[in-house]
Write an enzyme that holds these catalytic residues in place. Structure first.
Site, PDB file in Angstrom:
ATOM      1  N   GLU A 159      26.802 -25.956   6.961  1.00 26.25           N
ATOM      2  CA  GLU A 159      26.493 -25.713   5.544  1.00 26.25           C
ATOM      3  C   GLU A 159      27.734 -25.380   4.706  1.00 26.25           C
ATOM      4  OE1 GLU A 159      23.242 -22.924   5.293  1.00 26.25           O
ATOM      5  OE2 GLU A 159      21.859 -24.319   6.243  1.00 26.25           O
ATOM      6  N   GLU A 180      18.339 -28.126  10.838  1.00 21.52           N
ATOM      7  CA  GLU A 180      17.551 -26.915  10.556  1.00 21.52           C
ATOM      8  C   GLU A 180      16.396 -27.274   9.642  1.00 21.52           C
ATOM      9  OE1 GLU A 180      19.660 -23.520   8.928  1.00 21.52           O
ATOM     10  OE2 GLU A 180      21.350 -23.859  10.294  1.00 21.52           O
TER      11      GLU A 180
HETATM   12  O1  IFM Z   1      19.408 -18.355   8.412  1.00 21.95           O
HETATM   13  C1  IFM Z   1      19.963 -19.407   7.686  1.00 21.95           C
HETATM   14  C2  IFM Z   1      20.989 -20.129   8.536  1.00 21.95           C
HETATM   15  O2  IFM Z   1      21.984 -19.281   8.976  1.00 21.95           O
HETATM   16  C3  IFM Z   1      21.629 -21.233   7.740  1.00 21.95           C
HETATM   17  N1  IFM Z   1      20.651 -22.095   7.128  1.00 21.95           N
HETATM   18  C4  IFM Z   1      19.573 -21.461   6.398  1.00 21.95           C
HETATM   19  C5  IFM Z   1      18.914 -20.401   7.250  1.00 21.95           C
HETATM   20  C6  IFM Z   1      17.771 -19.736   6.455  1.00 21.95           C
HETATM   21  O3  IFM Z   1      18.254 -19.149   5.297  1.00 21.95           O
END
Ligand code: IFM
Length: 443
Positions: A169, A353
């Site tokens: 990210e 994710e």
């Molecule tokens: O917990 C986070 C993760 O570390 C990175 N992506 C988003 C998730 C939820 O906010």
């Protein structure tokens, strides 16, 4: 049909059904000679993190990793996306902590022993404080520091890892942390933000080249893409929406796959970029083997007025999660199609994710989480819809295996398929974990 609405047979042979976590959020920095990171000091500063919670113990995964890998295997997952901690591996930013490498070595072997395919991420936000002292992501040298750390980790586990992501990210690493001030180091400065936006990509490219030189392959980057819709069609709203999309979604993909930055973002950031930034695209464009997309939600965009970029968020109108995030699965379909059409072409995409925070509670040994089951059902359907239209999706990792440290929100935003009691550290699979198990067992 399973509660999650899909069967394995609907996905291609070898599709990676997985779950994901990150080091700082679960391991516990108290253990194993981990060094201080900028998240430790950010959390120790009043007002930054709810209840000033930090990752000191977290889920105690450093000591309970075998139980956690058993939970992944027992649910029937094929793959596990974990991250290695920079501050654990290089506590002072330079010298190597052997205990850390031993830990990740055991972890990877533990996955393989259980038939779980290891997907590693090298940076999920735990920058050593010693490097933060030197300017962290605002210092161009971060690219060389990151390549050095990446080489060190992969020299130890790279022979057994199936896929490696450099950065998790980059929007969060750069914009959320240096412009919005919400994550460590908590800066709100456009010059720092512009430099971090560029250096995070330079670090990705430099590490990718360094790893390839050592014979590591199957390298990718994990971008978080966020849906957005303008609240109306006034020109100023549309302009704010375009700037948000450019900064959030286009900046990183465009740099890696096209060697350029989008105009709508450059209009405000160019004056603050380091001299000669265009020449770095040769490195930033180092070929990748796959693309990771993290997807959760969308924002409704208004024009906030004031200085550039004038991006503001309107109230949610759709169903929301415990985070207040709107549930909008159609944006996932759109992103998978858009990213492959505009940028990554035929390269495999992994949803690295996807998941939601719920108000989850333990009741008589069970954790009912019907909203998460529905959320996952709708997002698996959205992913399937993109695949049916040609998106080269190769994996789907649910965030997260465990309830964990949700950064500036501390421990009360529960994203896990498995409930964690943060007093006893006891793990209890939620109804969604059982639903995943049922779906993954299906033929
Ligand atoms: O917990 C986070 C993760 O570390 C990175 N992506 C988003 C998730 C939820 O906010």
């Amino acid at each position: 049909m399973s509660k999650l609405g899909f069967t394995r047979a609907e996905f291609p042979e070898g599709f990676a059904f997985g779950t994901a976590t990150s080091a700082y959020q679960i391991e516990g920095v108290k253990f194993g000679g981990c060094g201080e990171s900028h998240w430790d000091t950010f959390a120790a500063t009043p007002g930054n993190v709810e209840r000033a919670e930090d990752g000191w113990i977290a889920c105690d995964h450093y000591n309970r990793w075998e139980e956690d890998l058993d939970l992944i295997r027992d649910a029937g997952f094929d793959a596990y996306r974990f991250s290695t901690s920079w501050a654990r591996v290089m506590p002072d930013g330079e010298s190597v902590n052997g205990e850390a490498l031993d830990f990740y070595d055991r972890l990877v072997d533990g996955m393989l022993a259980r038939g779980i395919r290891p997907f590693a991420t090298l940076y999920h936000w735990d920058l050593p404080s010693a490097l933060a002292d030197k300017g962290g992501w605002t210092n161009r040298d971060v690219a060389a520091w990151f390549a050095d750390y990446s080489r060190t980790v992969m020299a130890r586990i790279g022979d057994r890892v199936e896929a490696t992501a450099t950065i998790n990210e980059p929007w969060c690493v750069a914009w959320l942390s240096h412009f919005m001030g919400i994550h460590a180091p908590g800066l709100r400065d456009i010059r720092a933000a512009a430099r971090a936006m560029h250096h995070v990509l330079l670090a990705h490219g430099t590490a990718t080249q360094a790893l390839r030189a050592e014979g590591i392959d199957n390298i990718g980057i994990v971008t978080n893409l966020e849906g957005s819709d303008p609240v109306d069609d006034r020109p100023e709203t549309l302009a704010a929406h375009a700037r948000n999309h450019a900064i959030y979604n286009e900046w990183f993909l465009s740099a890696v796959f096209k060697g350029e930055y989008p105009e709508a973002a450059l209009e405000g950031l160019e004056p603050h970029l380091p001299t000669g930034w265009q020449e770095d695209f040769a490195t930033i464009q180092a070929p990748v083997d796959w693309l990771g997309i993290n997807y959760y939600s969308r924002h409704r965009i208004v024009n906030a007025g004031g200085p550039w970029p004038q991006i503001g968020y309107a109230d949610a109108v759709e169903e929301t999660t415990a985070f207040g995030w709107e549930v909008t699965p159609h944006h996932l379909t759109n992103f998978l199609l858009w990213a492959s059409r505009e940028y990554s072409g035929d390269l495999p995409i992994h949803i690295t994710e996807n998941g939601m925070a719920g108000h989850d509670y333990l009741l008589d040994g069970e954790v009912p989480d019907p909203q998460r089951i529905k959320y996952l059902r709708d997002h698996f359907a959205a992913a399937k819809a993109a695949m049916d239209q040609g998106a080269p999706l190769a994996g789907y990792f649910v965030w997260s295996l465990l309830d964990n440290y949700e950064w500036a929100h501390g421990y009360d935003k529960r994203f896990g398929l498995v409930h964690v009691d943060f007093d006893t550290l006891e793990r209890t699979p939620k109804a969604s974990w059982h639903a995943m198990k049922e779906a993954l067992k299906s033929g």
